[in-house]
Write a protein that holds these residues in place. Sequence first.
Motif, PDB file in Angstrom:
ATOM      1  N   CYS A  72      -3.151   2.713  -5.779  1.00 48.35           N
ATOM      2  CA  CYS A  72      -4.542   2.962  -5.414  1.00 48.35           C
ATOM      3  C   CYS A  72      -4.785   4.453  -5.210  1.00 48.35           C
ATOM      4  CB  CYS A  72      -4.906   2.204  -4.139  1.00 48.35           C
ATOM      5  SG  CYS A  72      -5.078   0.426  -4.373  1.00 48.35           S
TER       6      CYS A  72
ATOM      7  N   SER B 232       0.626   6.622  -2.660  1.00 49.39           N
ATOM      8  CA  SER B 232       0.254   5.205  -2.671  1.00 49.39           C
ATOM      9  C   SER B 232       1.110   4.408  -3.650  1.00 49.39           C
ATOM     10  CB  SER B 232      -1.225   5.065  -3.036  1.00 49.39           C
ATOM     11  OG  SER B 232      -1.406   5.132  -4.438  1.00 49.39           O
TER      12      SER B 232
ATOM     13  N   ALA C 250      -7.480   5.657   3.685  1.00 52.50           N
ATOM     14  CA  ALA C 250      -6.126   5.474   4.214  1.00 52.50           C
ATOM     15  C   ALA C 250      -6.062   6.167   5.573  1.00 52.50           C
ATOM     16  CB  ALA C 250      -5.091   6.064   3.259  1.00 52.50           C
TER      17      ALA C 250
ATOM     18  N   LEU D 269       0.801  -1.226   0.000  1.00 56.99           N
ATOM     19  CA  LEU D 269       0.000   0.000   0.000  1.00 56.99           C
ATOM     20  C   LEU D 269       0.831   1.271   0.000  1.00 56.99           C
ATOM     21  CD1 LEU D 269      -2.608  -1.265   2.563  1.00 56.99           C
ATOM     22  CD2 LEU D 269      -3.097  -0.640   0.214  1.00 56.99           C
TER      23      LEU D 269
ATOM     24  N   THR E  81     -13.398   0.009   0.456  1.00 57.06           N
ATOM     25  CA  THR E  81     -12.571  -0.354  -0.693  1.00 57.06           C
ATOM     26  C   THR E  81     -13.437  -0.617  -1.924  1.00 57.06           C
ATOM     27  OG1 THR E  81     -10.859  -1.285   0.737  1.00 57.06           O
ATOM     28  CG2 THR E  81     -10.903  -2.026  -1.548  1.00 57.06           C
TER      29      THR E  81
ATOM     30  N   ASN F 113      -5.969   6.849  -2.548  1.00 56.01           N
ATOM     31  CA  ASN F 113      -6.201   6.984  -1.108  1.00 56.01           C
ATOM     32  C   ASN F 113      -7.113   8.166  -0.831  1.00 56.01           C
ATOM     33  OD1 ASN F 113      -2.892   6.117   0.250  1.00 56.01           O
ATOM     34  ND2 ASN F 113      -4.307   4.950  -1.001  1.00 56.01           N
TER      35      ASN F 113
END
Length: 500
Positions: free
Chosen positions: A458, A455, A444, A415, A432, A460
């Motif tokens: 992804c 990240s 996050a 992550l 998610t 966040n």
Amino acid sequence: MRRNLTILVGIVAIVGLATAGLSAIAGHGPSGASATTEIARAPDEPLPEPTSEEERAAREREHQAMLDRDYPLHGLVTKTQLVVRARPEPEANIEGWLRVGSHLRLKRESTRTPTCASGWYELWPRGFACAGLGVDVTETAPEHGREVAPDLESALPYHYYFVKEPQVPEWHQLPSRDDQRAAIAHATRYLEFLRDDERRAARLRAGELANEPGAPREVARWLDHGFWIASNATEVRSQRRFVRTVRGSYVKEAQLEERTGSQFHGVELDETRTLPIAWTVRAARPLARRDREDGTTRLIEVEGEEAIERLEVVPWQRRERIGDRIYHVVDGPNGEVRYLRDWFVAVAERRDPPAGVAAHEPWVHVDLSAQTLVVYRGPTPIYATLVSSGVEGHVTPIGEFTIRRKFVTDTMADLGPEAGDDRYRIEDVPWTQYFDGSIALHAAFWHGQFGITRSHGCVNLAPRDAQWVFQHTWPEVPDGWHGVSTEGTGVRGSRVIVTE
């Protein structure tokens, strides 16, 4: 969740369909009713919200009467995670996932198969689950279970803890004082060996060294410093507090540090407050413009004017080039303007909807260059905030995607540095929504650097933002479910547009 319930109950009240027709609309009727099911699963034009408490109560009663009539049985999920299938077959497409503690409504009839002797039960609002894989089926509502369910009303559905010591034991059950002493002795010896001889440390952990302190059998696993756990309760034994994880194990609270995440959140938009919205992503001191007689311009700090703190919304006007640099022009005191350097400010700006978007269809735009995210309903922006996307070497993919899987929480790995060493994973990452393989929108809670890339691919979001986006995108997660899939199920997912 509640909005989906209101839509379905409103359809019943207004149209007054018979039971068979109602089943088709709700998505649990005969397989031939796919066209009608699609309307209920992803309504393009939702019914208006109740205008009074009386109307809301009437809809709730109507909904409850339908459940009592068509789904008279109750179910309590007892497994950490249970799969919901599209048909009563173990290889059928996955409709979604249920988590321990969830309360469900079931049809009375079940389908027994060689792979499920306890019977497949049809669930509200759709799908099938095998009772033997983790569902207690009863005639009345279960009295227990919700105490371990996620808190869907909070920005973080569980409590999250950072492991602050090396080699922390995670216990199958609440340990005795003797168990704890034995664990401390074993962990101390393990760390001594680990400094000089990793192979010998591994043998100690495996119980292969004579005359050395062994690990108590009650230890489920050992947690390294930097690991994260999710919890739904705390319990006390021998005057010592233990955190109960969502999987039913225990960790001593004194060896953990709770993290609640950033309190930053975005802006809900309406007719009076709309795009563009700008935030400072670095603390910035506003500059005043001074034009010289020779036609050149300089920008100076004004004595006595305070710096603007990071993550503040600023009254943005426009961009302006001065010399070879771009500045943001913002409102200043007494009708004057002030200037902020380009890289100190992120601006969320309007974008036209992708082709084919319906008037009430939710979709998401992520602007990587600005590190902003905007949620739209049709052409109308309804929410704007800052994000943290992928760093160099882990760049968030660009393109048009669709939300394919959606979880209240899901375990993720790799992550980014703020989440700890990449060999660790974070259990139960909140809110998610996967839109491209393992790339997702998610909360996050381990950093607060929104507006700056952080990240490993992804997108966040701060916890409150991630919860809001989760609740306003398709597919909706049915009440009592932990996750839902759009892959091969006919359920529609919101589009996610990622641009540079």
